[in-house]
Design a protein around this motif. Structure first.
Motif, PDB file in Angstrom:
ATOM      1  N   LYS A 184      37.486  62.398  67.752  1.00 12.16           N
ATOM      2  CA  LYS A 184      37.633  63.380  66.916  1.00 12.16           C
ATOM      3  C   LYS A 184      36.665  63.018  65.773  1.00 12.16           C
ATOM      4  O   LYS A 184      37.148  62.245  64.654  1.00 12.16           O
ATOM      5  CB  LYS A 184      39.009  63.952  66.428  1.00 12.16           C
ATOM      6  CG  LYS A 184      39.537  64.742  67.361  1.00 12.16           C
ATOM      7  CD  LYS A 184      41.106  65.125  66.889  1.00 12.16           C
ATOM      8  CE  LYS A 184      41.347  66.354  66.157  1.00 12.16           C
ATOM      9  NZ  LYS A 184      40.975  67.695  66.767  1.00 12.16           N
ATOM     10  N   GLN A 185      35.503  63.185  65.902  1.00 16.09           N
ATOM     11  CA  GLN A 185      34.445  62.554  65.085  1.00 16.09           C
ATOM     12  C   GLN A 185      33.647  64.014  64.491  1.00 16.09           C
ATOM     13  O   GLN A 185      32.759  63.515  63.511  1.00 16.09           O
ATOM     14  CB  GLN A 185      33.446  61.834  65.704  1.00 16.09           C
ATOM     15  CG  GLN A 185      34.310  60.434  66.253  1.00 16.09           C
ATOM     16  CD  GLN A 185      33.647  59.277  65.413  1.00 16.09           C
ATOM     17  OE1 GLN A 185      32.687  58.879  65.182  1.00 16.09           O
ATOM     18  NE2 GLN A 185      34.691  58.678  65.032  1.00 16.09           N
ATOM     19  N   HIS A 186      33.614  64.895  65.011  1.00 11.15           N
ATOM     20  CA  HIS A 186      32.515  66.003  64.792  1.00 11.15           C
ATOM     21  C   HIS A 186      33.000  66.719  63.760  1.00 11.15           C
ATOM     22  O   HIS A 186      34.129  67.301  63.696  1.00 11.15           O
ATOM     23  CB  HIS A 186      32.490  66.676  66.233  1.00 11.15           C
ATOM     24  CG  HIS A 186      31.229  67.666  66.047  1.00 11.15           C
ATOM     25  ND1 HIS A 186      30.087  67.452  66.431  1.00 11.15           N
ATOM     26  CD2 HIS A 186      31.183  69.072  65.442  1.00 11.15           C
ATOM     27  CE1 HIS A 186      29.076  68.549  66.291  1.00 11.15           C
ATOM     28  NE2 HIS A 186      29.677  69.380  65.792  1.00 11.15           N
ATOM     29  N   PHE A 187      32.010  67.186  62.864  1.00 10.77           N
ATOM     30  CA  PHE A 187      32.065  67.888  61.515  1.00 10.77           C
ATOM     31  C   PHE A 187      31.451  69.315  61.884  1.00 10.77           C
ATOM     32  O   PHE A 187      30.349  69.463  62.426  1.00 10.77           O
ATOM     33  CB  PHE A 187      31.569  67.222  60.460  1.00 10.77           C
ATOM     34  CG  PHE A 187      32.479  66.226  59.801  1.00 10.77           C
ATOM     35  CD1 PHE A 187      33.245  66.408  58.614  1.00 10.77           C
ATOM     36  CD2 PHE A 187      32.222  65.019  60.062  1.00 10.77           C
ATOM     37  CE1 PHE A 187      34.022  65.771  57.968  1.00 10.77           C
ATOM     38  CE2 PHE A 187      33.059  64.144  59.594  1.00 10.77           C
ATOM     39  CZ  PHE A 187      34.139  64.613  58.499  1.00 10.77           C
ATOM     40  N   ILE A 188      31.995  70.351  61.636  1.00  9.82           N
ATOM     41  CA  ILE A 188      31.437  71.747  61.802  1.00  9.82           C
ATOM     42  C   ILE A 188      31.399  72.090  60.448  1.00  9.82           C
ATOM     43  O   ILE A 188      32.329  72.014  59.425  1.00  9.82           O
ATOM     44  CB  ILE A 188      32.380  72.809  62.360  1.00  9.82           C
ATOM     45  CG1 ILE A 188      32.530  71.974  63.883  1.00  9.82           C
ATOM     46  CG2 ILE A 188      31.756  74.034  62.370  1.00  9.82           C
ATOM     47  CD1 ILE A 188      33.714  72.878  64.825  1.00  9.82           C
ATOM     48  N   ALA A 240      24.715  61.555  54.197  1.00  7.96           N
ATOM     49  CA  ALA A 240      26.008  62.256  54.870  1.00  7.96           C
ATOM     50  C   ALA A 240      26.114  63.510  54.170  1.00  7.96           C
ATOM     51  O   ALA A 240      26.321  64.586  55.046  1.00  7.96           O
ATOM     52  CB  ALA A 240      27.258  61.584  54.882  1.00  7.96           C
ATOM     53  N   ALA A 241      25.890  63.685  52.715  1.00  9.69           N
ATOM     54  CA  ALA A 241      26.325  65.037  52.249  1.00  9.69           C
ATOM     55  C   ALA A 241      25.124  65.956  52.839  1.00  9.69           C
ATOM     56  O   ALA A 241      25.560  67.316  52.785  1.00  9.69           O
ATOM     57  CB  ALA A 241      26.463  64.902  50.682  1.00  9.69           C
ATOM     58  N   ALA A 242      24.010  65.483  52.551  1.00  6.81           N
ATOM     59  CA  ALA A 242      22.782  66.315  53.017  1.00  6.81           C
ATOM     60  C   ALA A 242      22.966  66.826  54.500  1.00  6.81           C
ATOM     61  O   ALA A 242      22.477  67.814  54.922  1.00  6.81           O
ATOM     62  CB  ALA A 242      21.527  65.696  52.890  1.00  6.81           C
ATOM     63  N   SER A 243      23.391  66.008  55.358  1.00  6.46           N
ATOM     64  CA  SER A 243      23.767  66.459  56.778  1.00  6.46           C
ATOM     65  C   SER A 243      24.876  67.432  56.787  1.00  6.46           C
ATOM     66  O   SER A 243      24.744  68.236  57.822  1.00  6.46           O
ATOM     67  CB  SER A 243      24.017  65.308  57.569  1.00  6.46           C
ATOM     68  OG  SER A 243      22.863  64.374  57.545  1.00  6.46           O
ATOM     69  N   LEU A 244      25.911  67.272  56.171  1.00 13.74           N
ATOM     70  CA  LEU A 244      26.981  68.220  56.159  1.00 13.74           C
ATOM     71  C   LEU A 244      26.541  69.624  55.740  1.00 13.74           C
ATOM     72  O   LEU A 244      26.707  70.445  56.246  1.00 13.74           O
ATOM     73  CB  LEU A 244      27.987  67.575  55.118  1.00 13.74           C
ATOM     74  CG  LEU A 244      28.881  66.460  55.957  1.00 13.74           C
ATOM     75  CD1 LEU A 244      29.901  65.944  54.845  1.00 13.74           C
ATOM     76  CD2 LEU A 244      29.804  67.119  56.938  1.00 13.74           C
ATOM     77  N   GLY A 245      25.579  69.504  54.477  1.00 14.04           N
ATOM     78  CA  GLY A 245      25.027  70.659  54.261  1.00 14.04           C
ATOM     79  C   GLY A 245      24.020  71.243  55.200  1.00 14.04           C
ATOM     80  O   GLY A 245      23.732  70.712  55.999  1.00 14.04           O
ATOM     81  N   GLY A 246      23.853  72.782  55.011  1.00 14.73           N
ATOM     82  CA  GLY A 246      23.039  73.453  56.031  1.00 14.73           C
ATOM     83  C   GLY A 246      21.734  73.816  55.426  1.00 14.73           C
ATOM     84  O   GLY A 246      21.289  74.906  55.755  1.00 14.73           O
ATOM     85  N   MET A 247      21.021  72.858  54.686  1.00 11.41           N
ATOM     86  CA  MET A 247      19.765  73.410  54.206  1.00 11.41           C
ATOM     87  C   MET A 247      18.716  72.572  55.068  1.00 11.41           C
ATOM     88  O   MET A 247      18.436  71.411  55.047  1.00 11.41           O
ATOM     89  CB  MET A 247      19.774  72.664  52.548  1.00 11.41           C
ATOM     90  CG  MET A 247      20.484  73.199  51.896  1.00 11.41           C
ATOM     91  SD  MET A 247      20.327  74.778  51.341  1.00 11.41           S
ATOM     92  CE  MET A 247      21.843  75.221  50.270  1.00 11.41           C
ATOM     93  N   LYS A 248      18.185  73.464  55.774  1.00 16.60           N
ATOM     94  CA  LYS A 248      16.745  73.055  56.568  1.00 16.60           C
ATOM     95  C   LYS A 248      16.053  72.321  55.962  1.00 16.60           C
ATOM     96  O   LYS A 248      15.652  71.130  56.774  1.00 16.60           O
ATOM     97  CB  LYS A 248      16.274  74.264  57.328  1.00 16.60           C
ATOM     98  CG  LYS A 248      16.946  74.703  58.435  1.00 16.60           C
ATOM     99  CD  LYS A 248      16.152  74.651  59.930  1.00 16.60           C
ATOM    100  CE  LYS A 248      16.709  74.818  60.957  1.00 16.60           C
ATOM    101  NZ  LYS A 248      17.149  76.250  61.416  1.00 16.60           N
ATOM    102  N   PRO A 249      15.203  72.578  54.794  1.00 13.58           N
ATOM    103  CA  PRO A 249      14.288  71.707  54.492  1.00 13.58           C
ATOM    104  C   PRO A 249      14.973  70.210  53.814  1.00 13.58           C
ATOM    105  O   PRO A 249      14.102  69.208  54.120  1.00 13.58           O
ATOM    106  CB  PRO A 249      13.950  72.335  53.093  1.00 13.58           C
ATOM    107  CG  PRO A 249      14.318  73.838  53.259  1.00 13.58           C
ATOM    108  CD  PRO A 249      15.801  73.871  53.965  1.00 13.58           C
ATOM    109  N   MET A 250      16.190  69.980  53.726  1.00 13.01           N
ATOM    110  CA  MET A 250      16.560  68.819  53.332  1.00 13.01           C
ATOM    111  C   MET A 250      16.836  67.974  54.699  1.00 13.01           C
ATOM    112  O   MET A 250      16.485  66.796  54.796  1.00 13.01           O
ATOM    113  CB  MET A 250      17.931  68.839  52.693  1.00 13.01           C
ATOM    114  CG  MET A 250      17.837  69.473  51.370  1.00 13.01           C
ATOM    115  SD  MET A 250      19.720  69.521  50.723  1.00 13.01           S
ATOM    116  CE  MET A 250      19.767  67.814  50.033  1.00 13.01           C
TER     117      MET A 250
END
Ligand code: PXG
Length: 461
Positions: free
Chosen positions: A145-149, A161-171
């Protein structure tokens, strides 16, 4: 101010562009234009180095909940610095302000939230979430159980990690996206609701979580992370059907719910936390911003008893920051929370200044440029559209009109932020009725001025 020449604007701007790399900034463009140098804050007001005054409609950057210039926070930090400016919380040591703050946070949080891990910012809080949640499942003997939605156009910070959790495409385009995270649609009815009613769309968007859990396999899903109301994404207030459905889905599936309270926490939505406003019970709540009202940098992850009791069995958690539980920041946070309590700011947003500003803000929705004027608590947005009442017709070159309006707002003395072609607002919770009236008058003037510019340029009929 300029008379004493303490803040010589041109000199500061030259040094600024020579040496200072600003966050989320086109460095080349700023060097040409020159930055605006803020020099003073008092209540909801800011002054720049040329003596111009602004109503701070963004509470700094969604954080100055108690307003600027509060002497008692400065005094608390001053006293703590003289006593013990810094010590760490590693190696079985602690400090009094951090202990008292952890206790205070447990008392204002919903009953099931018992503990807090301190850090320096909202981004660090979400990096902590990322590692803590995976650690939690490993301790429970479910390392798969590793996956984040998370959600498209969500914002959770700027570290990797925070930018990947976020959903901002340009980031994601700069520096990449770390694996093990997927993004589902956001509950943004105005922009993405199509022909559905808000209620239908809210259910549809929430059910995307269930579909994603099924797609990834529940045995692989660690957590769902979401802001109660998306801030940086444009003050996306979900339809009323959204959170109850998310709650139902999380209850049916064995995954953790992370409610990112970095913006919504500490009164912004009219409750202590956004999760309270939407009656959801988070397993983890990242916090920052309003925790200290931005007077000093501090963040944290508030943790439920359920999660903490598992972490207690996991041996050492190899995670922490030099400034975790920083005593001076904690002293500032305690003074800030004391102001919020003494001045009843949470109830004030729910019962007084919130409804007062909301009703006046809603009237801006009559303006020919405004497709929707929405606000919950003290966070709001104005969607600017070329052909009202169409929601689907947009301005060409997305973001251009928003930026024109944002710049005119600054010129008029009201700080709002542009997201795409919308203007967003998040003023200090101390805003008076009279200041709210001034704010709305300045926003209306900004809409009129923007309309004139767009007419001149042939962008509206
Ligand atoms: N979570 C949420 C919900 C946020 O809004 C963070 C985490 C990260 O916090 P730090 O303290 O690391 O910045 C945020 C931050 C904007 C803007 O332009 C918004 C944020 C930060 C910077 C700019 O709206 N939110």
């Amino acid at each position: 101010m300029t008379a004493s020449n303490v803040y010589p604007t041109a000199e500061l701007q030259a040094l600024d562009s020579a040496h200072y790399l600003h966050p989320f900034t086109d460095f080349g463009a700023l060097a040409k234009e020159g930055s605006r140098v803020m020099v003073k804050g008092d209540g909801v007001w800011l002054t720049d180095s040329d003596g111009n005054r602004y109503l701070d409609g963004m509470a700094g950057l969604w954080c100055t909940n108690v307003g600027h210039g509060r002497a008692e926070i400065a005094e608390a930090a001053h006293e703590q610095m003289l006593e013990l400016a810094y010590y760490n919380s590693f190696f079985k040591t602690s400090n009094a302000p951090a202990i008292r703050l952890a206790d205070k946070l447990a008392s204002i949080a919903p009953a099931h939230i018992e503990r807090v891990f301190f850090c320096g910012s909202g981004s660090e809080a979400n990096d902590t979430v990322f590692r803590m949640v995976r650690h939690y499942w490993a301790i429970k003997g479910e390392p798969a159980k590793q996956h984040f939605i998370s959600r498209r156009n969500g914002y959770h910070g700027s570290t990797v990690a925070a930018a990947s959790l976020g959903g901002m495409k340009p980031m994601h385009g700069q520096g990449g996206l770390i694996p093990g995270i997927s993004h589902i649609p956001q509950p943004y009815w105005f922009g993405e609701g199509g022909d559905m009613s808000p209620a239908e769309f809210g259910l549809w968007a929430a059910r995307e979580l269930e579909r994603e859990i099924e797609r990834i396999g529940e045995e692989n899903v660690a957590a769902f992370i979401a802001e109660p109301i998306q801030g940086a994404g444009g003050v996306i207030i979900p339809p009323e059907t959204y959170w109850p459905e998310i709650k139902r889905i999380c209850a049916r599936h064995e995954i953790l719910l992370v409610v990112d309270e970095v913006i919504c926490g500490f009164g912004r939505t009219g409750s202590w936390f956004g999760a309270d406003t939407y009656d959801v019970q988070a397993d983890l709540q990242p916090i920052a911003k309003g925790l200290t009202s931005g007077y000093l940098p501090m963040g944290g992850v508030m943790v439920s008893g359920k999660v903490a009791s598992v972490l207690d069995q996991g041996g050492e958690f190899y995670h922490g920051y030099t400034y975790s539980g920083h005593p001076t920041c904690a002293a500032a946070a305690l003074a800030n929370l004391a102001i919020i309590e003494r001045e009843n700011l949470v109830a004030r947003v729910r019962d007084d200044i919130g409804p007062y500003l909301q009703s006046r803000w809603a009237k801006l929705g009559d303006h020919p440029l405004v497709g929707e004027a929405r606000m919950k608590g003290l966070m709001g947005a104005l969607e600017l559209v070329p052909a009202k009442p169409s929601r689907s017709e947009k301005f060409a070159d997305e973001g251009k009109v928003g930026t024109i309006a944002r710049d005119l707002s600054f010129k008029n003395g009201l700080i709002m932020r542009a997201v795409r072609d919308s203007l967003i607002l998040s003023p200090p919770l101390t805003l008076s009725h009279d200041e709210a009236d001034q704010l709305v008058a300045l926003a209306e003037k900004t809409l009129n001025d923007t309309w004139m510019v767009l007419k001149k340029d042939g962008l509206v009929k």
